[in-house]
Design a protein around this motif. Structure first.
Motif, PDB file in Angstrom:
ATOM      1  N   GLU A 167      12.507  59.651  52.573  1.00 49.71           N
ATOM      2  CA  GLU A 167      12.163  59.620  51.153  1.00 49.71           C
ATOM      3  C   GLU A 167      10.646  59.520  50.973  1.00 49.71           C
ATOM      4  OE1 GLU A 167      12.943  59.474  46.959  1.00 49.71           O
ATOM      5  OE2 GLU A 167      14.119  60.091  48.689  1.00 49.71           O
ATOM      6  N   MET A 168      10.001  58.755  51.831  1.00 49.65           N
ATOM      7  CA  MET A 168       8.541  58.642  51.764  1.00 49.65           C
ATOM      8  C   MET A 168       7.868  59.974  52.063  1.00 49.65           C
ATOM      9  SD  MET A 168       6.076  55.956  53.805  1.00 49.65           S
ATOM     10  CE  MET A 168       4.291  56.148  53.763  1.00 49.65           C
ATOM     11  N   ILE A 169       8.410  60.716  53.013  1.00 51.84           N
ATOM     12  CA  ILE A 169       7.873  62.044  53.314  1.00 51.84           C
ATOM     13  C   ILE A 169       8.011  62.947  52.088  1.00 51.84           C
ATOM     14  CG2 ILE A 169       8.232  64.134  54.695  1.00 51.84           C
ATOM     15  CD1 ILE A 169       9.123  62.246  56.995  1.00 51.84           C
ATOM     16  N   THR A 170       9.171  62.899  51.456  1.00 49.70           N
ATOM     17  CA  THR A 170       9.435  63.749  50.296  1.00 49.70           C
ATOM     18  C   THR A 170       8.481  63.451  49.150  1.00 49.70           C
ATOM     19  OG1 THR A 170      11.773  63.940  50.895  1.00 49.70           O
ATOM     20  CG2 THR A 170      11.184  64.413  48.603  1.00 49.70           C
ATOM     21  N   LYS A 230       4.811  64.473  49.852  1.00 51.46           N
ATOM     22  CA  LYS A 230       4.582  65.899  49.637  1.00 51.46           C
ATOM     23  C   LYS A 230       4.549  66.205  48.145  1.00 51.46           C
ATOM     24  CE  LYS A 230       6.575  67.575  53.985  1.00 51.46           C
ATOM     25  NZ  LYS A 230       7.662  68.360  54.624  1.00 51.46           N
ATOM     26  N   ARG A 231       5.450  65.584  47.395  1.00 49.65           N
ATOM     27  CA  ARG A 231       5.490  65.802  45.936  1.00 49.65           C
ATOM     28  C   ARG A 231       4.172  65.414  45.289  1.00 49.65           C
ATOM     29  NH1 ARG A 231       8.701  61.275  43.187  1.00 49.65           N
ATOM     30  NH2 ARG A 231       6.646  60.305  43.543  1.00 49.65           N
ATOM     31  N   ASP A 232       3.602  64.295  45.736  1.00 54.30           N
ATOM     32  CA  ASP A 232       2.377  63.776  45.128  1.00 54.30           C
ATOM     33  C   ASP A 232       1.108  64.289  45.801  1.00 54.30           C
ATOM     34  OD1 ASP A 232       4.128  62.349  43.554  1.00 54.30           O
ATOM     35  OD2 ASP A 232       3.819  60.436  44.588  1.00 54.30           O
ATOM     36  N   ASP A 233       1.248  65.206  46.746  1.00 49.65           N
ATOM     37  CA  ASP A 233       0.117  65.775  47.474  1.00 49.65           C
ATOM     38  C   ASP A 233      -0.725  64.667  48.107  1.00 49.65           C
ATOM     39  OD1 ASP A 233      -1.531  67.712  48.526  1.00 49.65           O
ATOM     40  OD2 ASP A 233      -2.816  67.823  46.742  1.00 49.65           O
ATOM     41  N   ARG A 234      -0.060  63.846  48.928  1.00 48.59           N
ATOM     42  CA  ARG A 234      -0.734  62.757  49.635  1.00 48.59           C
ATOM     43  C   ARG A 234      -0.466  62.912  51.128  1.00 48.59           C
ATOM     44  NH1 ARG A 234       0.292  57.096  46.693  1.00 48.59           N
ATOM     45  NH2 ARG A 234      -1.419  56.539  48.118  1.00 48.59           N
TER      46      ARG A 234
END
Length: 485
Positions: A98-101, A104-108
């Motif tokens: 979930e942290m990976i997802t 990526k969503r937040d461009d971090r």
């Protein structure tokens, strides 16, 4: 497989009824966010993963650091499924995904890199304890509730596997400039996260080093050389650890043990012999002198054989007053010690081993000495010249590997199952044979893995059967791990 379902993130949404055109902005409490962020996911993950490595039960018993006088079935090789650990790691793996997802969503990308490091560590824990396990198809929720069991070789060496994840992490951390979370370990220090990822990469490359000729996806020697050329842990300030606190639930678990349970945990014969032989100052930190020696005015330290039944303890004349328990560091105050996931002394010994075994170039003797000094310094001690130059400790090329692994074994005191994994990989340091070996299918032998949890047979039966067929036809604790000696 119920462990692959989505974990609960524990976010509270607060709503307040009001009539306004600015409802969203006025009625949203900034202290209770409704959307997961990498920062929110990271803190509980770090706490759980690191504190879970403070293993004074199974890990320390299998490593022959400690010897329990009761409830010591695992030390006797009467293995179970260790289902609680399996369940916990898959929950962590879910939240890491979930942290990976969301990263990526937040461009971090730096948060993504941190998640890759934690995923690699968690995957290694799972496969090193059970062998073939679900990994690449795991934690997909309702999309796949019966994931395939992946081969340990692939979990380590394939694309998206442990080594690849750590390489991706270094790539992202070294080239990104986004803000890192102010995490509870490194406080957003990019270099320290890089050092951890590269150090873990070396740990796992050395773990699979016995199978170098079987790896087709990369050249092991080149990978080790590359890893050692990158930033790695150098000082105790780089250690991946959490200091225990004075308040619950973050107190040292040994401090909170019932007195009867605490008294079962004793110094092992093997660590007693090593520490006493070399007059190792860590002995006085880790253990307490025997009760009788204190009463007699001449403090001494002594252990007992690992894995003894009550009958055997009686036969060998065991007396609580003549065997050392754990020291004040762990028992007297709730916040004196730390839980450690990885320390810099381990890294020095990994580098020294790589050089001695021909995987890398460098000065193994210096690295060996640095490893000892850093381990001592972690406990506020000094590795005196007298200690370092005495026979058995002073570096000798003829016995270099044995010496490196012995000192590494000491440095891994209370660091998960790492010393046990090293023993399975190298056979070093040699362990005394158990007086009460309860290995059910190979009497007298040392097992390699835990049984799979029983619910796997019901919830993921087809892939469970496929995995055990591939590993010898039965769910057997004596089935050798792929990387094992």
């Amino acid at each position: 497989m119920n462990l692959i379902k989505k974990g609960i993130i524990g976010l509270l949404i607060v709503g307040i009824t009001a009539c306004t055109g600015r409802f969203d902005s006025i009625n949203t409490d900034p202290n209770y966010p409704t959307v997961a962020t990498p920062d929110l996911l990271l803190t509980p993950l770090l706490r759980s993963l690191i504190q879970g490595q403070f293993n004074f039960n199974n890990g320390s018993g299998l490593a022959h650091h400690l010897a329990r006088t009761n409830y010591n079935e695992t030390e006797q090789y009467a293995f179970g499924t260790n289902e609680g650990t399996w369940s916990s790691y898959y929950l962590y793996l879910n939240n890491i995904q979930e942290m990976i997802t969301v990263s990526k969503r937040d461009d971090r990308p730096s948060c993504e890199a941190i998640a890759y490091i934690l995923k690699a560590f968690t995957g290694a824990q799972l496969t090193d304890l059970w062998g073939d396990v679900p990994f690449f198809e795991a934690v997909q929720g309702a999309h796949n509730v019966t994931p395939t069991y992946d081969r340990q070789k692939d979990i380590y060496t394939a694309e998206g596997g442990i080594i690849d994840l750590l390489k991706q992490a270094e790539e992202l951390l070294s080239k990104s400039n986004d803000v890192l979370p102010q995490d509870i370990v490194y406080n957003g220090d990019r270099m320290k996260w890089r050092k951890l990822g590269n150090s873990l990469r070396l740990r796992y490359l050395m773990r699979i080093s016995n199978r170098a000729s079987e790896i087709s996806s990369f050249n092991l020697k080149n990978e080790i050389a590359e890893a050692m050329s990158l930033p790695m842990m150098e000082t105790n300030g780089d250690n991946m650890l959490l200091k225990y606190l004075s308040g619950t639930p973050n107190r040292c678990p040994i401090y909170d043990m019932r007195s009867g349970e605490f008294e079962y945990v004793r110094m092992s014969n093997e660590i007693s012999k090593v520490l006493n032989t070399y007059n190792d100052p860590r002995m006085q930190v880790w253990f307490a002198p025997t009760t009788n020696s204190v009463l007699q005015g001449s403090e001494s330290y002594a252990g007992i054989p690992v894995g003894c039944s009550s009958t055997t303890l009686t036969q060998i004349g065991y007396s609580q007053a003549d065997v050392s328990m754990l020291g004040d560091l762990y028992r007297s105050t709730p916040d004196a010690c730390s839980a450690v996931l990885m320390n810099c002394s381990e890294v020095k010994f990994l580098q020294a081993e790589a050089i001695v075994r021909g995987f890398a170039t460098g000065n193994a003797a210096n690295l060996y000495k640095e490893g000892i000094e850093l381990s001592m310094k972690f406990y506020g001690l000094e590795a005196s010249n007298g200690y370092l130059t005495q026979p058995g400790v002073a570096y000798q090329e003829a016995t270099a590997l044995e010496q490196i692994m012995l000192q590494k074994w000491l440095s891994l005191f209370f660091v998960g199952y790492e010393a046990w994994f090293d023993f399975l990989r190298t056979g070093l340091p040699e362990q005394d044979a158990l007086l009460d070996n309860r290995n059910p299918t190979a009497p007298g032998e040392v097992p390699s893995r835990f049984y799979y949890p029983e619910n796997e047979q019901a919830l993921n039966g087809a892939h469970y059967k496929e995995a055990i067929e591939r590993q010898g036809g039965t769910d057997n604790i004596n089935t050798k791990l792929w990387w094992e000696k």
